[in-house]
Structures are given as C-alpha cells and as structure tokens.
Enzyme design. Sequence first.
Site, mmCIF file in Angstrom:
data_model
loop_
_atom_site.group_PDB
_atom_site.id
_atom_site.type_symbol
_atom_site.label_atom_id
_atom_site.label_comp_id
_atom_site.label_asym_id
_atom_site.label_seq_id
_atom_site.Cartn_x
_atom_site.Cartn_y
_atom_site.Cartn_z
ATOM 1 N N ASP A 478 42.803 54.526 47.261
ATOM 2 C CA ASP A 478 41.605 54.374 46.434
ATOM 3 C C ASP A 478 40.696 55.598 46.566
ATOM 4 O O ASP A 478 40.827 56.392 47.513
ATOM 5 C CB ASP A 478 40.863 53.099 46.862
ATOM 6 N N ASP A 548 39.299 48.531 36.752
ATOM 7 C CA ASP A 548 38.810 47.340 37.456
ATOM 8 C C ASP A 548 38.524 46.212 36.481
ATOM 9 O O ASP A 548 38.229 45.087 36.892
ATOM 10 C CB ASP A 548 37.528 47.675 38.240
HETATM 11 C C1 DGJ Z 1 38.102 49.709 43.705
HETATM 12 C C2 DGJ Z 1 39.457 49.286 43.222
HETATM 13 O O1 DGJ Z 1 39.621 49.623 41.885
HETATM 14 C C3 DGJ Z 1 39.621 47.801 43.443
HETATM 15 O O2 DGJ Z 1 40.861 47.382 42.941
HETATM 16 C C4 DGJ Z 1 39.510 47.511 44.916
HETATM 17 O O3 DGJ Z 1 40.566 48.098 45.612
HETATM 18 C C5 DGJ Z 1 38.169 48.013 45.440
HETATM 19 N N1 DGJ Z 1 37.953 49.388 45.103
HETATM 20 C C6 DGJ Z 1 38.081 47.837 46.922
HETATM 21 O O4 DGJ Z 1 36.950 48.370 47.437
#
Ligand code: DGJ
Length: 724
Positions: A478, A548
């Site tokens: 991430d 997201d």
């Molecule tokens: C952002 C990501 O896009 C989510 O899927 C998740 O992993 C969160 N970060 C976790 O902090």
Amino acid sequence: MSVSYYEKNRLFKLDTPRSSYLFAVSDENYLLHLYYGARVSDHEIAPSFYRSSYASFSPDATGGTGNISPDVSMMEVSGSGVGDFRLSTVILRYADGTSATDLRYVSHRIYTGRPDAGALPHVRLTENEADTLEITMQDPATGVQFLLYYTVLRELDALVRSIRVVNQSDETVYIEKLHSLCCDFPQNDFDLIHLYGKWAKERSPQRLPVMQGIQSVASTRGASSHYHNPGICLAKKDTAEESGECFGFNLLYSGNFSADTEADGYGGTRVTMGIHPKDFRWRLEKGDSLLSPEAVTVFSGQGLGEMSRIYHRLYLSHIISPYWRERKRPLLLNSWEGCYFHFDSDKLVRLAREGKELGMEMLVMDDGWFGKRDDDTCSLGDWFVNENKLKGGLAELVRRVREEGLAFGIWFEPEMISPDSDLYRAHPDWCVQIKGREKSLARHQCVIDMTRQEVRDEIFRQMKAIMDSCPITYLKWDFNRNLTEPSSLALPPERQGEFFHRFVLGTYELQQRLLDEYPTLLLENCSGGGGRFDGGMLYYSPQIWCSDNTDPIERLSIQFGTSLFYPASSMGAHVSANQRTGYDTKAAVALWGTFGYELDPEKLTDEDKETIKTQVAYYHKTYETIHNGDLYRLIPPWENGATCAWNFAARDKSSALLTVISIRKREFQTLIVRMRGLEEEAVYRCEETGEKYTGAFLMNAGLNLTDRDLNRDGASLLLYFTKQ
Ligand code: DGJ
C-alpha cells in the site's frame, strides 16, 4: 525484420502487422518524422511529407535554402534553444549556466530483441518477439550523446520507446528534462482522451479537442496518482469504440509524469511524454548516463476498443511477471472492509473458516497487524507483529488459517513511517523532509526516504523476517499519501533535483528484491485504492487495487476508464458489504477484475451465503474467458445514464460473457444489446436460458433484453455463451 533502413533516402521504416512509422535523416543530420499510422508499403514517396520553413521567424537549418527548420519540421526528437520552439523532449544545462540541446544523427544499429532496460520496469521481449532500432544522436557543440530506442513488436501494433542520455562531454551536465518520446503528427484534428479522477473516483475518461497551445496531463505528487494517469490517446474526430484511427501513449512509470500535446499554427500536433520536468534536475558526471522510463505507443485503425485490446494483450503477455502469466490467482477474502483495524487471531481464523465454506482460497490480513496499530495514527515502519492482537504470533495464526484450508496473505506499507513509531524515534532523519520546514502529515504519516540504501535495507530486513516466519503467498503493498517537502537529507544540494526519480527507483528496487527473494509471491500494489495504477507497478504486481470505492455502480466508470489501457486481470475488484445494490450486481461488476471478497462472512445471511457460493462457481467457470479473453465495451456507463454493458470473448471465440447493468430504472424503453468478438458462423448456447444463436445474430441483431428483469435501479444480468 520489422525495422528497415533505406540508404538512398537515409530513411527508417518500422512496421508492425497493421502500422508503419517512418522517419529520415536530413542533410543537416536532423531526424525528421514522416508518418505514423496504418501500414503503408511505399517509402520512396515519404520525404514529400517534409514540412519546409515559411517565415523569417523560423530558424533556417540549411544555410539559406529554407527547406528545413526545426521550428516547422516534424522532428523525431526535439531539443531546446536551437530553433524548435515547441515542446522539448530533452533539455540539458551546462557548467556555464547555459541551456541549449541540439540532437543530430550520428549512426544507428538494428538488432533483434530489445535493449537493456537496467533497473527500470520494461516490456519483456525475447529475440523472436521484437526488433530494435537504436539511433545515436549527438550534440555537436558539447559531445553529449542521446540514444533513441525503438523496439518494434512483431505480433502487436505497438512500439516501445525510450531515450538514454550519455555524457560524452568534458564536463558535468544537468538534465532538466528527459521525456521518453516525441511524436509529431501533420494534423491537429485530434481529440485527446485521458483519465482523470481523485481518491475513490479514479480514471474517468475525458475526451476533448486537442487545442492550439499546450495541454498537459500530469502528476507532480511523487506517484502517478488518483488524479491523472500516465496514459493518453489521440483519436481522430470520428473515431469511436469500434471504428476509426487512434494512437495510444502509455508510460511505464509510477512517479511524476507529464503527457503533453501541442498543436501548432502549421496544423501539426506534437506529443511528448515522460518524467515531469518540475523538480527534476539530474546531475550527469562525465561518462555517466541516464535512461528514461519506457513508453508504449499503440496504433489502432479499428477504434478505441481495438487499441485497448492491443494494450491488454501486450501487458498480459509482456509486462506482468512470467510466473503469474499462466497461473490462476487465488480467490481471496480481504479483512479490510469486514474488520478494518478491529481483529485478533480468533476473528481471522473465523473469517478463514467461514470463507472456506463460501469457496475462498486465501485470507488476506490487511492493515492493523503490526507495531501497536489500532488505528491509522501510528506504527508504520514497525513491521513486527502486534502480539496483543495476534496472540501466539503470526506463525501460529498462519498455521491455523492454513489448517482451515486457506493460503495466507499480508498487508504492508513499506514506503511510509509514522512519527509515532520505534523506527522514527531511532532514525528521524530517515523521513522525507526539508530541514527547517514543518513536515506535512497526511493520514497522520510521513514518507520514508526510499532513495537511501540503508533505509531500503532495513525495511527489507523487517519484511523478510515476517515473510520467513511462515508461509505467506500474497503481499498487498500500500501507499497512502503523496510526497511533500521532497528532499532527502542524504543527498547533496546539487543532487536534490534527483529526489523524486530516485524515490521511484528505490521503490522499484525494493519490490524487485522481494520478488527475487520470493519468486512465487503474488504482489498486489495499491495506493489508497488506485493512486498508483500504472504500467510500472504492473511489472512487479500482476494486479493493482483499482479503487477504495467498491460500490458497483461507482465502479463502472472506474473500470471502464481503467480498461482504456489496463487488462481485466490487473484490476483488483472485490465484492463488499453495505453497498446500494444486491450481491448479484456486486459480483457481476467485480467479475470484470481479479474478483475477491472484502466483507465479514459472519454477518451474512444464509441466503447471501448461498448466493456467494453460486458466484464463486460462476467465477471459476468464466475465469478463462475474462482473464485471457478480449474485452468489448458495448455501452459505457455515461452513454445513456441508464444501462451499461460489456462482453468478454475468448480469444479463440469459443465462449463469451455478457454483462448488463441497470444503473437506474429505464422507463420501459426497448433494450437491445449487440455483442462483439464472436465467430459469425458459429452457434452459441446461452447457459442461463438454453437458447441458441449464431454469432452473427448476437453481433448484428443483438439480444432483446427489454423484458428481462433489468428494469430496476442496480439490477444486473450475466449471460454466458459457449460455442457448440
Ligand atoms: C488503503 C487501501 O486502499 C485499503 O484497501 C486498505 O488496505 C487501507 N489502505 C488500509 O489502511
């Protein structure tokens, strides 16, 4: 050989199956661009495309004949300060403070295969798949050399381009701009298509006319970003999804970029694309060289759909790792939307048990397992297990999950550091910052200095300790903020302009190191959803979390836009809870991507569980058709605001999956959907209805879906066809 050189006119011709690209060396040793488009056989005639100089304001490069001016001619590569006033491809600055860059042809080489890309992500090609033209240019005044690479694919209508600057001069020089390609067209009646967005609304296409002057699609955030994507398309005005000419430009790079167009008064258009020149200043010592990232150009004479399908095939076969190219990826259950930070070992084991019942193949433990992390305010950089949550440790948890029959995946955010972390307390200088300036926080966190070898070594050491402690088959990487105060405390002042690019190179190095250590690891890149969805990341991770936003209706424009360049199997797409449609539509949309689930199965009703089991079976049945098939965008979500449709067709045309989504209720209008990519003469059986149709009927007459249960908000329909 797809590269030809004709000595008589000193002319180069690059041919793919359906496109040609021509340019020639002028008497003054400029490289003059002649033609890019549908395949042509003539080359003798090509010099008639030279554009001459017309006005005294245009510097004459021929010593009085007025035939060639870098101001007017279509240039194969543009310097700066020596007569071409349009977008520069390369700009150098010298010790005396001046800046002028003149590129003149010296020699060329033609060879099979592709050039060495060093540590940069690149198109993977064997000797049998491509030919390369390498041209050496030189600035006569300084001796600095420029190597232009054109790798021509034999089976796909694509060229791979990059430029290397080699300092053959007697002094240190600074590169102030290094774009990867320049492409001049003798027309300006184009539309520019690009992908824009923001967090949770990434990559919406926008189509607008190429205007006189410069248009720039760019990111200066240290990442390719949610806001713009390093891919643009120039389409003729009448080009549509399945007809007309268009040219795609896609950069394999994950950092600051710009993709610029400039229409000029003579009726031409220039495209340049590469690392964004803002905050870029690379010091090149005598003898050193710097290679630009690669850009992939695609020509399609059959519309945007065909351009996308060429990119998809290319990225599937030549960018993603050979290990995952042929392998089916595990169907995963991710803990994030189901639990956020609130889980312990027992909860995760219950997720695994319930997930197994539903047909999941892997449990991914997302954010929250390390340091003392219970929310997003701390612990990035402390990549050791939080034993308060994972009682008995990680190895014990993984043992229990595997006992339930699931593989195990884990989340990291390696490029970040929380001010509240042991790592920060031990090494405050490892944080990206400018001395004397306040550090801007985003999501309570700072960025770690990936330009430094010792920092990467420490992060790798911590990650390796975790990875070696138990069998982990998947890693979600991430990246939840962009770069501010862009500087490294370890770089001398004269190299601070290298910071952004060095950061990206550091990230690439760490991802490659992980893959070298764990060659079967499935990496999924992510950046607060799809904030770094680009060909550079795809080289390391065959899938990237798309957004997201998991609402299936919102996802339609995101997935349609993403598909302009990137294949279905690269788009991380999950079914989640709490959205405005039923599970049928959530799955219908997520099937377009990698497919997985992101919810708490303990909260599902028995009916939902049965639905999910059916979906999992459907996913397995249609997997090949989607992941290795061709995509046809039939009705984009913005076309009529009510219905959206697409179909995948297997490359051998043996099967097809049609998906129709009702964005909102239509007021009893007729709905006929015509499919694409089938064999006209073949008979296809619809698995859902048992009805049989010829390919010609499905593609020409289409399916009348007016009376199907689609006339409500958020309804969906999946129809799977197999050739009889
Ligand atoms: C952002 C990501 O896009 C989510 O899927 C998740 O992993 C969160 N970060 C976790 O902090």
